[in-house]
Design a protein around this motif. Structure first.
Motif, PDB file in Angstrom:
ATOM      1  N   TYR A  27       0.672  -1.255  -0.101  1.00 16.08           N
ATOM      2  CA  TYR A  27       0.314   0.363  -0.517  1.00 16.08           C
ATOM      3  C   TYR A  27       0.562   1.122  -0.139  1.00 16.08           C
ATOM      4  CZ  TYR A  27      -3.622  -3.472   1.108  1.00 16.08           C
ATOM      5  OH  TYR A  27      -4.867  -4.761   1.104  1.00 16.08           O
ATOM      6  N   ARG A  28       0.854   1.614  -1.384  1.00 20.77           N
ATOM      7  CA  ARG A  28       2.287   2.779  -1.586  1.00 20.77           C
ATOM      8  C   ARG A  28       1.432   4.438  -0.659  1.00 20.77           C
ATOM      9  NH1 ARG A  28       2.001   3.227  -7.501  1.00 20.77           N
ATOM     10  NH2 ARG A  28       1.488   5.089  -6.526  1.00 20.77           N
ATOM     11  N   GLY A  29       2.529   4.525   0.241  1.00 19.25           N
ATOM     12  CA  GLY A  29       2.003   6.268   1.015  1.00 19.25           C
ATOM     13  C   GLY A  29       1.442   5.726   2.361  1.00 19.25           C
ATOM     14  N   VAL A  30       1.313   4.719   2.316  1.00 24.75           N
ATOM     15  CA  VAL A  30       0.232   4.617   3.602  1.00 24.75           C
ATOM     16  C   VAL A  30       1.298   4.659   4.701  1.00 24.75           C
ATOM     17  CG1 VAL A  30      -0.894   3.247   4.941  1.00 24.75           C
ATOM     18  CG2 VAL A  30      -1.445   2.849   3.042  1.00 24.75           C
ATOM     19  N   VAL A  31       2.418   4.365   5.246  1.00 26.17           N
ATOM     20  CA  VAL A  31       3.286   3.632   5.896  1.00 26.17           C
ATOM     21  C   VAL A  31       3.232   5.328   6.870  1.00 26.17           C
ATOM     22  CG1 VAL A  31       6.012   3.860   6.723  1.00 26.17           C
ATOM     23  CG2 VAL A  31       4.324   2.057   5.583  1.00 26.17           C
ATOM     24  N   THR A  32       4.080   6.521   5.662  1.00 23.94           N
ATOM     25  CA  THR A  32       3.615   8.151   5.945  1.00 23.94           C
ATOM     26  C   THR A  32       2.395   8.546   6.692  1.00 23.94           C
ATOM     27  OG1 THR A  32       5.074   8.530   3.848  1.00 23.94           O
ATOM     28  CG2 THR A  32       4.340  10.209   5.234  1.00 23.94           C
ATOM     29  N   MET A  33       1.110   8.007   6.205  1.00 22.15           N
ATOM     30  CA  MET A  33      -0.279   8.598   6.539  1.00 22.15           C
ATOM     31  C   MET A  33      -0.065   7.674   8.255  1.00 22.15           C
ATOM     32  SD  MET A  33      -2.674   7.773   3.682  1.00 22.15           S
ATOM     33  CE  MET A  33      -4.243   8.353   5.144  1.00 22.15           C
ATOM     34  N   MET A  34       0.289   6.710   8.379  1.00 23.45           N
ATOM     35  CA  MET A  34       0.849   5.324   9.583  1.00 23.45           C
ATOM     36  C   MET A  34       1.353   6.259  10.324  1.00 23.45           C
ATOM     37  SD  MET A  34      -0.496   2.072   8.738  1.00 23.45           S
ATOM     38  CE  MET A  34       0.527   1.263  10.455  1.00 23.45           C
ATOM     39  N   ALA A  35       3.006   6.845  10.685  1.00 15.58           N
ATOM     40  CA  ALA A  35       3.414   7.876  11.071  1.00 15.58           C
ATOM     41  C   ALA A  35       2.409   9.293  11.790  1.00 15.58           C
ATOM     42  CB  ALA A  35       4.748   7.769  10.074  1.00 15.58           C
ATOM     43  N   ALA A  36       2.350   9.936  10.455  1.00 12.53           N
ATOM     44  CA  ALA A  36       1.858  11.006  11.123  1.00 12.53           C
ATOM     45  C   ALA A  36       0.160  11.510  12.509  1.00 12.53           C
ATOM     46  CB  ALA A  36       0.935  11.254   9.784  1.00 12.53           C
ATOM     47  N   ALA A  37      -0.212   9.142  12.164  1.00 15.03           N
ATOM     48  CA  ALA A  37      -0.980   8.751  13.055  1.00 15.03           C
ATOM     49  C   ALA A  37      -1.024   8.299  14.115  1.00 15.03           C
ATOM     50  CB  ALA A  37      -1.975   8.412  12.116  1.00 15.03           C
ATOM     51  N   HIS A  38       0.225   8.146  14.591  1.00 13.56           N
ATOM     52  CA  HIS A  38       0.347   7.717  15.822  1.00 13.56           C
ATOM     53  C   HIS A  38       0.365   8.345  17.105  1.00 13.56           C
ATOM     54  CE1 HIS A  38       4.318   7.732  16.139  1.00 13.56           C
ATOM     55  NE2 HIS A  38       4.439   7.977  17.367  1.00 13.56           N
TER      56      HIS A  38
ATOM     57  N   LEU B 171      12.359   2.403  13.370  1.00  9.85           N
ATOM     58  CA  LEU B 171      12.746   2.190  12.227  1.00  9.85           C
ATOM     59  C   LEU B 171      12.150   1.599  11.735  1.00  9.85           C
ATOM     60  CD1 LEU B 171      15.359   0.845  14.809  1.00  9.85           C
ATOM     61  CD2 LEU B 171      15.680   2.860  13.197  1.00  9.85           C
ATOM     62  N   MET B 172      10.412   0.949  12.152  1.00  7.60           N
ATOM     63  CA  MET B 172       9.960  -0.196  11.023  1.00  7.60           C
ATOM     64  C   MET B 172       9.026   0.806  10.229  1.00  7.60           C
ATOM     65  SD  MET B 172       8.137  -2.868  13.637  1.00  7.60           S
ATOM     66  CE  MET B 172       7.122  -3.199  12.254  1.00  7.60           C
ATOM     67  N   THR B 173       8.205   1.876  10.621  1.00  9.11           N
ATOM     68  CA  THR B 173       7.861   3.657  10.251  1.00  9.11           C
ATOM     69  C   THR B 173       9.206   3.885   8.779  1.00  9.11           C
ATOM     70  OG1 THR B 173       6.559   3.500  11.874  1.00  9.11           O
ATOM     71  CG2 THR B 173       7.257   5.155  10.089  1.00  9.11           C
ATOM     72  N   ALA B 174      10.641   4.589   9.449  1.00  9.40           N
ATOM     73  CA  ALA B 174      11.815   4.462   7.912  1.00  9.40           C
ATOM     74  C   ALA B 174      12.271   3.624   7.283  1.00  9.40           C
ATOM     75  CB  ALA B 174      12.944   4.824   9.022  1.00  9.40           C
ATOM     76  N   LEU B 175      12.201   2.263   7.248  1.00 14.70           N
ATOM     77  CA  LEU B 175      12.063   1.865   6.520  1.00 14.70           C
ATOM     78  C   LEU B 175      10.689   1.245   5.577  1.00 14.70           C
ATOM     79  CD1 LEU B 175      13.489  -1.247   6.141  1.00 14.70           C
ATOM     80  CD2 LEU B 175      12.697  -2.778   7.491  1.00 14.70           C
ATOM     81  N   GLY B 176       9.872   1.096   6.298  1.00 17.16           N
ATOM     82  CA  GLY B 176       8.204   0.755   5.267  1.00 17.16           C
ATOM     83  C   GLY B 176       8.825   2.560   4.275  1.00 17.16           C
ATOM     84  N   TRP B 177       8.647   3.271   4.632  1.00 15.96           N
ATOM     85  CA  TRP B 177       8.990   4.651   3.752  1.00 15.96           C
ATOM     86  C   TRP B 177      10.103   3.909   2.780  1.00 15.96           C
ATOM     87  CZ3 TRP B 177      12.353   7.500   2.049  1.00 15.96           C
ATOM     88  CH2 TRP B 177      12.434   8.815   1.357  1.00 15.96           C
ATOM     89  N   ALA B 178      11.059   3.570   2.745  1.00 11.60           N
ATOM     90  CA  ALA B 178      12.215   3.473   2.234  1.00 11.60           C
ATOM     91  C   ALA B 178      11.753   1.972   0.845  1.00 11.60           C
ATOM     92  CB  ALA B 178      13.790   3.162   2.552  1.00 11.60           C
ATOM     93  N   VAL B 179      11.172   1.502   1.615  1.00  4.43           N
ATOM     94  CA  VAL B 179      11.074   0.328   0.309  1.00  4.43           C
ATOM     95  C   VAL B 179       9.711   1.019  -0.504  1.00  4.43           C
ATOM     96  CG1 VAL B 179      12.219  -1.114   1.895  1.00  4.43           C
ATOM     97  CG2 VAL B 179       9.512  -0.911   2.199  1.00  4.43           C
ATOM     98  N   ASP B 180       8.981   2.020  -0.058  1.00  2.00           N
ATOM     99  CA  ASP B 180       7.429   2.640  -0.844  1.00  2.00           C
ATOM    100  C   ASP B 180       8.561   3.226  -2.114  1.00  2.00           C
ATOM    101  OD1 ASP B 180       5.230   2.997  -1.028  1.00  2.00           O
ATOM    102  OD2 ASP B 180       5.193   4.301   0.408  1.00  2.00           O
ATOM    103  N   GLN B 181       9.559   3.768  -1.973  1.00  2.00           N
ATOM    104  CA  GLN B 181      10.473   4.579  -2.796  1.00  2.00           C
ATOM    105  C   GLN B 181      10.422   3.184  -4.091  1.00  2.00           C
ATOM    106  OE1 GLN B 181       9.729   7.687  -1.966  1.00  2.00           O
ATOM    107  NE2 GLN B 181       9.276   6.578  -0.385  1.00  2.00           N
TER     108      GLN B 181
END
Length: 194
Positions: free
Chosen positions: A96-107, A150-160
Motif C-alpha cells: 500500500y504505497r504511501g500508507v506508512v507515511t500516513m501511519m507515522a503521522a497518525a500514531h 525504524l519500522m516506519t523509516a524502513l516502510g517509507w524507504a521500500v515504498d520509494q
C-alpha cells in the motif's frame, strides 16, 4: 445498513484498494468516487475523511498482521518472531504505497482514524522487542518507540521506487541493528566486555 448502501460501501472499498495499489495514498477521493460509480457525497457519507477510508481499508490487513505476531510469539524464539514480524511489516508497507507515511503521522494523534491501527502495530512490535530483549538477543537500549520509528523509516524507504529493489538488504541492515550482539553494544558504548 440498506442493501444499496451496503453495496456502495463494499464497492468503494474494493475500488479504493485498487486505487491505493495503483496510485498510492495521495489518490483523489473524487477519483475513487468516480471509479466506484458513486457520487462524491455518497463516498463522504461512508468515509468523511481520507484517513477513515484507509482505516476501513487497512484494518483487516493490520488485524491479520497483529494476529500473525501472536502466532509467532507462541511458535518461534523471540528473536525469530521479531525478525519475521519486521519482514511481514515490510511486505504490508510495499502493498500500500504511501500508507506508512500516513501511519507515522497518525500514531501520536488520537483524533486520527488510523490511530487505533497504529497503536496496535506499535504495541505489538514493542512486545516482540521486549521478548527478544528478555531473551538477550535484542539490544537493550531500544524501546517500542525506537522500533516503530525504524519500522516506519524502513516502510517509507521500500515504498520509494529507488529503494524498493534493495528491500531485503535494508531489512537485513535494520534487523542487524536491532539484534546487535551484547558485545558489540558494549564496545560501541565504550564499555569493555569481560
Amino acid at each position: 445498513m440498506r442493501a444499496d448502501a451496503k453495496k456502495n460501501y463494499s464497492r468503494i472499498l474494493e475500488v479504493a484498494r485498487q486505487v491505493l495499489i495503483e496510485e498510492g495514498s495521495d489518490a483523489s477521493m473524487r477519483d475513487i468516487a468516480r471509479r466506484s460509480e458513486v457520487g462524491l457525497a455518497t463516498l463522504l457519507r461512508h468515509f468523511p475523511t481520507r484517513e477513515s477510508l484507509f482505516e476501513a481499508l487497512l484494518s483487516t490487513n493490520l488485524d491479520s498482521l497483529t494476529q500473525k505476531a501472536v502466532e509467532l510469539e507462541s511458535s518461534h524464539p523471540a528473536d525469530e518472531a521479531l525478525r519475521t514480524w519486521i519482514r511481514e511489516w515490510v511486505e504490508f508497507a510495499q502493498s500500500y504505497r504511501g500508507v506508512v507515511t500516513m501511519m507515522a503521522a497518525a500514531h501520536t494523534d488520537p483524533a486520527s482514524a488510523l490511530y487505533a491501527s497504529c497503536a496496535a502495530v506499535h504495541s505489538t512490535s514493542a512486545r516482540l522487542l521486549s521478548n527478544a530483549q528478555a531473551e538477550g538477543t535484542a539490544r537493550p537500549d531500544m524501546n517500542g518507540d525506537d522500533l516503530f520509528a525504524l519500522m516506519t523509516a524502513l516502510g517509507w524507504a521500500v515504498d520509494q521506487p529507488s529503494f524498493a529493489p534493495r528491500a531485503d538488504h535494508l531489512v537485513h541492515l535494520i534487523t542487524s541493528t536491532v539484534f546487535a550482539s551484547r558485545v558489540n553494544f558494549q564496545i560501541s558504548n565504550g564499555v569493555r566486555s569481560q
